[in-house]
Design an enzyme around this catalytic site. Structure first.
Site, PDB file in Angstrom:
ATOM      1  N   ARG A 177       0.968  -1.086   0.007  1.00  0.00           N
ATOM      2  CA  ARG A 177      -0.020  -0.113  -0.041  1.00  0.00           C
ATOM      3  C   ARG A 177       0.893   1.188   0.057  1.00  0.00           C
ATOM      4  O   ARG A 177       1.752   1.391   0.836  1.00  0.00           O
ATOM      5  CB  ARG A 177      -0.895  -0.115   1.051  1.00  0.00           C
ATOM      6  CG  ARG A 177      -1.764   1.190   1.594  1.00  0.00           C
ATOM      7  CD  ARG A 177      -2.624   0.988   2.572  1.00  0.00           C
ATOM      8  NE  ARG A 177      -3.718   2.051   2.705  1.00  0.00           N
ATOM      9  CZ  ARG A 177      -3.557   2.995   3.483  1.00  0.00           C
ATOM     10  NH1 ARG A 177      -2.505   3.249   4.108  1.00  0.00           N
ATOM     11  NH2 ARG A 177      -4.557   4.153   3.507  1.00  0.00           N
ATOM     12  N   SER A 246     -12.702  -3.877   0.398  1.00  0.00           N
ATOM     13  CA  SER A 246     -12.875  -3.427   1.631  1.00  0.00           C
ATOM     14  C   SER A 246     -14.224  -3.134   1.930  1.00  0.00           C
ATOM     15  O   SER A 246     -14.925  -2.917   0.964  1.00  0.00           O
ATOM     16  CB  SER A 246     -12.219  -1.884   1.902  1.00  0.00           C
ATOM     17  OG  SER A 246     -11.010  -1.757   1.280  1.00  0.00           O
ATOM     18  N   LYS A 275      -5.650   5.640   8.785  1.00  0.00           N
ATOM     19  CA  LYS A 275      -6.621   5.707   8.150  1.00  0.00           C
ATOM     20  C   LYS A 275      -7.523   6.988   8.520  1.00  0.00           C
ATOM     21  O   LYS A 275      -8.725   6.618   9.064  1.00  0.00           O
ATOM     22  CB  LYS A 275      -7.583   4.753   7.630  1.00  0.00           C
ATOM     23  CG  LYS A 275      -8.215   4.867   6.135  1.00  0.00           C
ATOM     24  CD  LYS A 275      -8.366   3.652   5.308  1.00  0.00           C
ATOM     25  CE  LYS A 275      -9.324   3.761   4.348  1.00  0.00           C
ATOM     26  NZ  LYS A 275      -8.803   4.627   3.426  1.00  0.00           N
TER      27      LYS A 275
HETATM   28  C1  LIG Z   1      -7.384  -5.877   4.154  1.00  0.00           C
HETATM   29  C2  LIG Z   1      -7.366  -4.762   3.560  1.00  0.00           C
HETATM   30  N1  LIG Z   1      -8.822  -4.089   4.157  1.00  0.00           N
HETATM   31  C3  LIG Z   1      -8.964  -2.855   3.681  1.00  0.00           C
HETATM   32  C4  LIG Z   1      -8.299  -1.991   3.136  1.00  0.00           C
HETATM   33  C5  LIG Z   1      -8.669  -0.659   2.868  1.00  0.00           C
HETATM   34  O1  LIG Z   1      -8.823  -0.448   1.432  1.00  0.00           O
HETATM   35  P1  LIG Z   1      -9.272   0.825   0.877  1.00  0.00           P
HETATM   36  O2  LIG Z   1     -10.604   1.188   1.270  1.00  0.00           O
HETATM   37  O3  LIG Z   1      -9.059   0.945  -0.549  1.00  0.00           O
HETATM   38  O4  LIG Z   1      -8.482   2.151   1.526  1.00  0.00           O
HETATM   39  P2  LIG Z   1      -6.671   2.328   1.217  1.00  0.00           P
HETATM   40  O5  LIG Z   1      -6.079   1.029   1.619  1.00  0.00           O
HETATM   41  O6  LIG Z   1      -6.842   2.197  -0.419  1.00  0.00           O
HETATM   42  O7  LIG Z   1      -6.633   3.615   1.874  1.00  0.00           O
HETATM   43  C6  LIG Z   1      -6.965  -2.551   2.842  1.00  0.00           C
HETATM   44  N2  LIG Z   1      -6.030  -1.882   1.973  1.00  0.00           N
HETATM   45  N3  LIG Z   1      -6.738  -3.987   3.012  1.00  0.00           N
HETATM   46  C1  LIG Z   2      -5.663   0.509   5.123  1.00  0.00           C
HETATM   47  C2  LIG Z   2      -6.889   0.347   6.088  1.00  0.00           C
HETATM   48  N1  LIG Z   2      -8.163   0.198   5.735  1.00  0.00           N
HETATM   49  C3  LIG Z   2      -8.987   0.200   6.680  1.00  0.00           C
HETATM   50  C4  LIG Z   2     -10.305  -0.208   6.659  1.00  0.00           C
HETATM   51  O1  LIG Z   2     -11.160  -0.084   7.610  1.00  0.00           O
HETATM   52  O2  LIG Z   2     -10.725  -0.156   5.450  1.00  0.00           O
HETATM   53  S1  LIG Z   2      -8.248   0.756   8.161  1.00  0.00           S
HETATM   54  C5  LIG Z   2      -6.698   0.579   7.495  1.00  0.00           C
HETATM   55  C6  LIG Z   2      -5.480   1.032   8.369  1.00  0.00           C
HETATM   56  C7  LIG Z   2      -5.077   0.045   9.115  1.00  0.00           C
HETATM   57  O3  LIG Z   2      -3.935   0.528   9.819  1.00  0.00           O
HETATM   58  P1  LIG Z   2      -3.244   0.021  11.426  1.00  0.00           P
HETATM   59  O4  LIG Z   2      -3.302  -1.466  11.206  1.00  0.00           O
HETATM   60  O5  LIG Z   2      -2.120   0.968  11.552  1.00  0.00           O
HETATM   61  O6  LIG Z   2      -4.405   0.528  12.238  1.00  0.00           O
END
Ligand SMILES: Cc1ncc(COP(=O)(O)OP(=O)(O)O)c(N)n1
Ligand SMILES: Cc1nc(C(=O)O)sc1CCOP(=O)(O)O
Ligand SMILES: [Mg+2]
Length: 352
Positions: A177, A246, A275
Site C-alpha cells: 500500500r 474493503s 486511515k
Molecule cells: C485488507 C484490507 N482491508 C481494507 C483496506 C482498505 O482499502 P481501501 O478502502 O481501498 O483504502 P486504502 O487502503 O486504499 O486507503 C486494505 N487496504 N486492506
Molecule cells: C488501510 C486500512 N483500511 C482500513 C479499513 O477499515 O478499510 S483500516 C486501515 C489502516 C489499518 O492500519 P493500522 O493497522 O495501522 O491501524
C-alpha cells in the site's frame, strides 16, 4: 530428405525421443505426487497420470531399444540449481518446465518419426500449461484460505527489509500500500516485493492499482469501495488472480461477496491514524462478519497486540495490520507474536 539420410539419422532421433519420453514422464510423476499426496486433488493427479499413460503408449519398444546409456555424453551433466530447490513452488516449477521442454523436443523430432506423436505432443504441452495455471490458482486460493495474518505496508525507508523481516516470522500474505510514490517507483518496488514474497512462499497483493498488479505479476489486487468493480478487475487480471474488497458495514459485505470478492477487509474495527477520519465500525461489525461472511476475511483498523485478543473473541479468523508490524522494533517478533495468538484460536468451520 532421402531414404539413406533418414536411415542414418534414425538411431539418433530415436535416442532423443527415448530420453525425452522418460524426462516428460518423470516430471509428470513428480507433479502428480504433489497433487495426490499434498493437495489431495484428484482431478489434477488424474490429469498427470493420464498424460503419463499416453506418453507410455508412444514410447514404443523400438524407441526404447535405441537407448545407449553407456555412450550418452550427457548423463553426468547437471546444473547446480538442480541439486538445490528452495521450496515446493520452485520444485514444481522446475518440473513443469522440464515436462514442457521435453514435449517440445518430442514435437519437433517426432516430425521425423510420426506426425501423430508430434501433434499429440503439442496438444499435451498445452494441457501442461493448463495444469500449471490450475496448480498456481489452487495454491493461491489455499494460501489465502489459510492466511490468518495480513500485513498491509506503509512507507518506510527500509520497506523491503521490514517486509522481509515480517516474512521471516512466518507471514504468508502481504499487501503493498503506497499512497505517495510515483508510478515508476511504485512498480519497481512492487516487482521487488513480489519476488521477495514469492521467495518466502507468501502471496503478494497490490493496493488500489489493477494496472500495476498486472505489470508486477502480483497475486492479486485489493480494491476499496471507490475503486473499479470486481468484475472489471477480473477482466483485466484474469480469473486466476485474487481480488479483495474493503467493507465497512453489512451492506458492503453482502455486495462484495455477491460480486465475487475472493476475500474482504472488515473495518476499521478501531479508529486509526493510518486511515484518519474514517469512523470505527467496531467489534459489532466483526461479530456480524463472523456470523455472515462466506469468503475469507480480515478484521482491520487499529489492531495491535493490546486488543488482538478482543478482536479474536469477537470471532475474527484473521487480521490485517499496518503499524503493529511496520512500526514494530522487530517485525519478525511482532509477526511471531500475533501468529502465536491467532493460532491459539482454532479456525471455526471453513473460511472458504
Ligand atoms: C485488507 C484490507 N482491508 C481494507 C483496506 C482498505 O482499502 P481501501 O478502502 O481501498 O483504502 P486504502 O487502503 O486504499 O486507503 C486494505 N487496504 N486492506
Ligand atoms: C488501510 C486500512 N483500511 C482500513 C479499513 O477499515 O478499510 S483500516 C486501515 C489502516 C489499518 O492500519 P493500522 O493497522 O495501522 O491501524
Ligand atoms: Mg484503496
Amino acid at each position: 530428405m532421402n531414404d539413406t539420410s533418414l536411415t542414418l539419422m534414425q538411431p539418433a532421433v530415436w535416442r532423443i525421443l527415448d530420453a525425452n519420453f522418460d524426462r516428460a514422464r518423470e516430471g509428470l510423476r513428480i507433479i502428480e505426487e504433489w497433487c495426490r499426496f499434498a493437495l489431495n486433488h484428484q482431478a489434477m493427479a488424474n490429469e498427470c497420470k493420464q498424460m503419463r499413460q499416453e506418453l507410455g503408449m508412444w514410447h514404443t519398444p523400438e524407441i526404447r531399444a535405441a537407448r545407449d546409456t553407456a555412450r550418452d555424453v550427457g548423463t553426468a551433466l547437471s546444473h547446480p540449481r538442480e541439486e538445490q530447490r528452495t521450496g515446493i513452488e520452485q520444485l514444481l516449477q522446475a518440473n513443469l518446465c522440464r515436462v514442457q521442454e521435453a514435449l517440445r523436443v518430442i514435437e519437433e523430432y517426432g516430425k521425423l518419426y510420426s506426425p501423430s506423436v508430434s501433434s499429440g505432443s503439442k496438444q499435451m504441452r498445452y494441457r501442461v500449461y493448463a495444469l500449471e495455471s490450475n496448480l498456481l490458482t489452487y495454491r493461491r486460493r489455499q494460501l489465502l484460505a489459510n492466511a490468518r495474518l495480513y500485513l498491509v505496508t506503509s512507507a518506510a525507508p527500509d520497506l523491503l527489509l521490514r517486509v522481509e523481516a515480517a516474512l521471516q516470522g512466518g507471514l504468508t500474505l502481504v499487501q503493498y500500500r503506497d499512497k505517495q510514490n510515483n508510478d515508476i517507483d511504485r512498480l519497481a518496488i512492487a516487482k521487488q516485493m513480489c519476488q521477495l514474497c514469492h521467495h518466502y512462499g507468501a502471496l503478494f497483493i497490490l493496493n488500489d492499482r489493477v494496472d500495476l498488479a498486472l505489470a508486477a505479476d502480483a497475486d492479486g489486487v485489493h480494491l476499496g469501495q471507490q475503486d473499479i468493480s470486481i468484475a472489471l478487475a477480473r477482466q483485466i487480471l484474469g480469473t486466476q488472480k485474487i481480488v479483495g474488497r474493503s467493507t465497512t458495514n453489512p451492506e458492503e459485505m453482502e455486495r462484495a461477496i455477491k460480486e465475487g470478492a475472493d476475500y474482504i477487509g472488515v473495518g476499521p474495527v478501531y479508529e486509526t491514524p493510518t486511515k484518519a477520519g474514517k469512523a470505527a465500525a467496531g467489534l459489532e461489525y466483526v461479530q456480524h462478519a463472523a456470523k455472515n461472511a462466506t469468503v475469507p476475511w480480515f478484521a482491520i483498523g487499529g489492531i495491535d497486540n493490546t486488543n488482538l485478543d478482543d478482536v479474536l473473541k469477537a470471532g475474527a479468523p484473521g487480521v490485517a495490520m499496518v503499524r503493529a508490524i511496520m512500526n514494530a522494533e522487530n517485525p519478525t517478533h511482532a509477526v511471531q507474536f500475533c501468529l502465536g495468538m491467532l493460532n491459539r484460536v482454532p479456525q471455526v468451520g471453513a473460511r472458504v
